[in-house]
Design a protein around this motif. Sequence first.
Motif, PDB file in Angstrom:
ATOM      1  N   PRO A 132       0.594  -1.492  -0.165  1.00 50.96           N
ATOM      2  CA  PRO A 132      -0.148  -0.027  -0.179  1.00 50.96           C
ATOM      3  C   PRO A 132       1.120   1.470   0.041  1.00 50.96           C
ATOM      4  O   PRO A 132       1.684   1.148   0.669  1.00 50.96           O
ATOM      5  CB  PRO A 132      -1.183  -0.152   0.813  1.00 50.96           C
ATOM      6  CG  PRO A 132      -0.656  -1.376   1.502  1.00 50.96           C
ATOM      7  CD  PRO A 132       0.784  -2.352   1.059  1.00 50.96           C
ATOM      8  N   VAL A 133       0.322   2.287  -0.699  1.00 53.06           N
ATOM      9  CA  VAL A 133       0.944   3.609  -0.769  1.00 53.06           C
ATOM     10  C   VAL A 133       1.339   3.813   0.340  1.00 53.06           C
ATOM     11  O   VAL A 133       2.462   4.292   1.037  1.00 53.06           O
ATOM     12  CB  VAL A 133      -0.381   4.146  -1.486  1.00 53.06           C
ATOM     13  CG1 VAL A 133       0.687   5.686  -1.125  1.00 53.06           C
ATOM     14  CG2 VAL A 133      -0.011   3.937  -2.623  1.00 53.06           C
ATOM     15  N   SER A 134       0.646   3.799   1.757  1.00 55.40           N
ATOM     16  CA  SER A 134       0.983   4.447   2.884  1.00 55.40           C
ATOM     17  C   SER A 134       2.612   3.930   2.967  1.00 55.40           C
ATOM     18  O   SER A 134       2.634   4.250   4.164  1.00 55.40           O
ATOM     19  CB  SER A 134       0.033   4.598   3.814  1.00 55.40           C
ATOM     20  OG  SER A 134      -0.608   2.943   4.062  1.00 55.40           O
ATOM     21  N   VAL A 135       2.448   2.345   3.229  1.00 48.35           N
ATOM     22  CA  VAL A 135       3.619   1.931   3.941  1.00 48.35           C
ATOM     23  C   VAL A 135       4.864   1.832   3.050  1.00 48.35           C
ATOM     24  O   VAL A 135       6.017   2.620   3.360  1.00 48.35           O
ATOM     25  CB  VAL A 135       3.256  -0.205   3.575  1.00 48.35           C
ATOM     26  CG1 VAL A 135       4.484  -0.876   3.902  1.00 48.35           C
ATOM     27  CG2 VAL A 135       2.138  -0.245   4.217  1.00 48.35           C
ATOM     28  N   ILE A 136       4.360   2.358   1.402  1.00 46.86           N
ATOM     29  CA  ILE A 136       5.276   2.701   0.586  1.00 46.86           C
ATOM     30  C   ILE A 136       6.459   4.397   1.770  1.00 46.86           C
ATOM     31  O   ILE A 136       7.716   4.094   1.754  1.00 46.86           O
ATOM     32  CB  ILE A 136       5.213   3.093  -0.361  1.00 46.86           C
ATOM     33  CG1 ILE A 136       4.857   1.196  -0.987  1.00 46.86           C
ATOM     34  CG2 ILE A 136       5.976   4.326  -1.380  1.00 46.86           C
ATOM     35  CD1 ILE A 136       4.475   1.418  -2.639  1.00 46.86           C
ATOM     36  N   SER A 137       5.122   4.843   1.574  1.00 50.43           N
ATOM     37  CA  SER A 137       5.901   6.169   2.212  1.00 50.43           C
ATOM     38  C   SER A 137       6.019   6.274   3.144  1.00 50.43           C
ATOM     39  O   SER A 137       7.528   7.082   3.709  1.00 50.43           O
ATOM     40  CB  SER A 137       4.588   7.192   2.306  1.00 50.43           C
ATOM     41  OG  SER A 137       4.497   8.474   3.387  1.00 50.43           O
ATOM     42  N   LEU A 138       5.827   4.857   4.383  1.00 51.85           N
ATOM     43  CA  LEU A 138       6.648   4.764   5.340  1.00 51.85           C
ATOM     44  C   LEU A 138       7.820   4.504   4.985  1.00 51.85           C
ATOM     45  O   LEU A 138       9.151   4.789   6.065  1.00 51.85           O
ATOM     46  CB  LEU A 138       6.297   4.085   6.800  1.00 51.85           C
ATOM     47  CG  LEU A 138       4.228   5.431   7.555  1.00 51.85           C
ATOM     48  CD1 LEU A 138       3.738   3.511   7.537  1.00 51.85           C
ATOM     49  CD2 LEU A 138       4.841   6.382   7.947  1.00 51.85           C
ATOM     50  N   ARG A 139       8.520   3.819   4.738  1.00 50.37           N
ATOM     51  CA  ARG A 139       9.716   2.734   4.421  1.00 50.37           C
ATOM     52  C   ARG A 139      10.232   4.276   3.371  1.00 50.37           C
ATOM     53  O   ARG A 139      11.430   4.255   4.161  1.00 50.37           O
ATOM     54  CB  ARG A 139       9.453   1.554   3.430  1.00 50.37           C
ATOM     55  CG  ARG A 139       8.533   0.737   4.304  1.00 50.37           C
ATOM     56  CD  ARG A 139       8.680  -0.870   3.521  1.00 50.37           C
ATOM     57  NE  ARG A 139       8.267  -1.623   3.833  1.00 50.37           N
ATOM     58  CZ  ARG A 139       7.316  -2.782   3.434  1.00 50.37           C
ATOM     59  NH1 ARG A 139       7.313  -2.779   2.223  1.00 50.37           N
ATOM     60  NH2 ARG A 139       6.547  -3.978   4.074  1.00 50.37           N
ATOM     61  N   LEU A 140      10.245   4.330   2.356  1.00 51.10           N
ATOM     62  CA  LEU A 140      10.917   5.571   1.571  1.00 51.10           C
ATOM     63  C   LEU A 140      10.396   7.034   2.579  1.00 51.10           C
ATOM     64  O   LEU A 140      11.672   8.120   1.901  1.00 51.10           O
ATOM     65  CB  LEU A 140      10.120   5.399   0.320  1.00 51.10           C
ATOM     66  CG  LEU A 140      10.612   4.758  -0.804  1.00 51.10           C
ATOM     67  CD1 LEU A 140       9.549   5.099  -2.180  1.00 51.10           C
ATOM     68  CD2 LEU A 140      11.694   3.677  -0.818  1.00 51.10           C
ATOM     69  N   LYS A 141      10.056   7.028   3.842  1.00 52.73           N
ATOM     70  CA  LYS A 141      10.262   8.371   4.333  1.00 52.73           C
ATOM     71  C   LYS A 141      10.009   9.943   3.417  1.00 52.73           C
ATOM     72  O   LYS A 141      10.637  10.450   3.476  1.00 52.73           O
ATOM     73  CB  LYS A 141      11.901   8.613   4.869  1.00 52.73           C
ATOM     74  CG  LYS A 141      11.854   7.372   5.862  1.00 52.73           C
ATOM     75  CD  LYS A 141      13.746   7.685   6.561  1.00 52.73           C
ATOM     76  CE  LYS A 141      13.787   6.723   7.462  1.00 52.73           C
ATOM     77  NZ  LYS A 141      14.227   5.293   7.079  1.00 52.73           N
ATOM     78  N   ARG A 142       8.736   9.140   2.927  1.00 47.12           N
ATOM     79  CA  ARG A 142       8.686  10.371   1.649  1.00 47.12           C
ATOM     80  C   ARG A 142       6.636  10.552   1.966  1.00 47.12           C
ATOM     81  O   ARG A 142       5.984   9.816   2.501  1.00 47.12           O
ATOM     82  CB  ARG A 142       8.957  10.019   0.540  1.00 47.12           C
ATOM     83  CG  ARG A 142      10.124   9.854  -0.039  1.00 47.12           C
ATOM     84  CD  ARG A 142      10.177   9.933  -1.247  1.00 47.12           C
ATOM     85  NE  ARG A 142      12.001   9.693  -1.440  1.00 47.12           N
ATOM     86  CZ  ARG A 142      12.214  10.339  -2.391  1.00 47.12           C
ATOM     87  NH1 ARG A 142      11.573  11.967  -2.630  1.00 47.12           N
ATOM     88  NH2 ARG A 142      13.780  10.576  -2.613  1.00 47.12           N
ATOM     89  N   PRO A 143       6.489  11.793   1.666  1.00 44.62           N
ATOM     90  CA  PRO A 143       4.719  11.697   2.505  1.00 44.62           C
ATOM     91  C   PRO A 143       4.102  10.930   0.918  1.00 44.62           C
ATOM     92  O   PRO A 143       4.748  11.042   0.038  1.00 44.62           O
ATOM     93  CB  PRO A 143       4.725  13.703   1.390  1.00 44.62           C
ATOM     94  CG  PRO A 143       6.125  13.716   1.684  1.00 44.62           C
ATOM     95  CD  PRO A 143       7.070  12.917   1.296  1.00 44.62           C
ATOM     96  N   VAL A 144       3.168  10.948   1.205  1.00 45.84           N
ATOM     97  CA  VAL A 144       1.709  10.210   0.502  1.00 45.84           C
ATOM     98  C   VAL A 144       2.175  10.694  -0.829  1.00 45.84           C
ATOM     99  O   VAL A 144       1.732  10.090  -1.972  1.00 45.84           O
ATOM    100  CB  VAL A 144       0.717   9.700   0.894  1.00 45.84           C
ATOM    101  CG1 VAL A 144      -0.811   8.795   0.331  1.00 45.84           C
ATOM    102  CG2 VAL A 144       0.961   8.906   2.627  1.00 45.84           C
ATOM    103  N   ASP A 145       1.644  11.866  -0.670  1.00 47.16           N
ATOM    104  CA  ASP A 145       1.184  12.750  -1.964  1.00 47.16           C
ATOM    105  C   ASP A 145       2.644  12.889  -3.396  1.00 47.16           C
ATOM    106  O   ASP A 145       2.746  12.872  -4.486  1.00 47.16           O
ATOM    107  CB  ASP A 145       1.693  14.507  -1.665  1.00 47.16           C
ATOM    108  CG  ASP A 145      -0.315  14.529  -1.030  1.00 47.16           C
ATOM    109  OD1 ASP A 145      -1.205  13.288  -1.209  1.00 47.16           O
ATOM    110  OD2 ASP A 145      -0.781  15.813  -0.662  1.00 47.16           O
ATOM    111  N   ALA A 146       4.068  12.454  -2.290  1.00 44.01           N
ATOM    112  CA  ALA A 146       4.722  12.277  -2.916  1.00 44.01           C
ATOM    113  C   ALA A 146       5.235  10.860  -3.578  1.00 44.01           C
ATOM    114  O   ALA A 146       5.420  11.149  -5.282  1.00 44.01           O
ATOM    115  CB  ALA A 146       6.095  12.632  -2.090  1.00 44.01           C
ATOM    116  N   VAL A 147       4.930  10.346  -3.163  1.00 40.05           N
ATOM    117  CA  VAL A 147       4.551   8.813  -3.548  1.00 40.05           C
ATOM    118  C   VAL A 147       4.102   8.653  -4.553  1.00 40.05           C
ATOM    119  O   VAL A 147       4.142   7.858  -5.566  1.00 40.05           O
ATOM    120  CB  VAL A 147       4.641   7.738  -2.189  1.00 40.05           C
ATOM    121  CG1 VAL A 147       4.211   6.279  -3.163  1.00 40.05           C
ATOM    122  CG2 VAL A 147       5.948   7.570  -1.666  1.00 40.05           C
ATOM    123  N   CYS A 148       2.747   9.557  -4.708  1.00 38.90           N
ATOM    124  CA  CYS A 148       1.318   8.681  -5.239  1.00 38.90           C
ATOM    125  C   CYS A 148       1.851  10.063  -6.740  1.00 38.90           C
ATOM    126  O   CYS A 148       1.562   9.261  -7.530  1.00 38.90           O
ATOM    127  CB  CYS A 148       0.623   9.568  -5.023  1.00 38.90           C
ATOM    128  SG  CYS A 148      -0.486   9.057  -4.232  1.00 38.90           S
TER     129      CYS A 148
END
Length: 54
Positions: A24-40
């Motif tokens: 999930p994007v929220s987990v990717i966000s946490l793992r990469l230490k980036r905001p969800v918006d940036a990941v999306c």
Amino acid sequence: MSVETNWSLDAVQSLRSMAREGVPVSVISLRLKRPVDAVCAKLAELGITPKVEV
């Protein structure tokens, strides 16, 4: 906390890998230490459709 705007090759490879695995994007966000918006935004830029979170 500064927001990292440049994506390193390693970060993009990790992003692609996690997206392929259906992480999930929220987990990717946490793992990469980036905001969800940036990941999306990066996923959209790469033409990758993220897994829909339930």
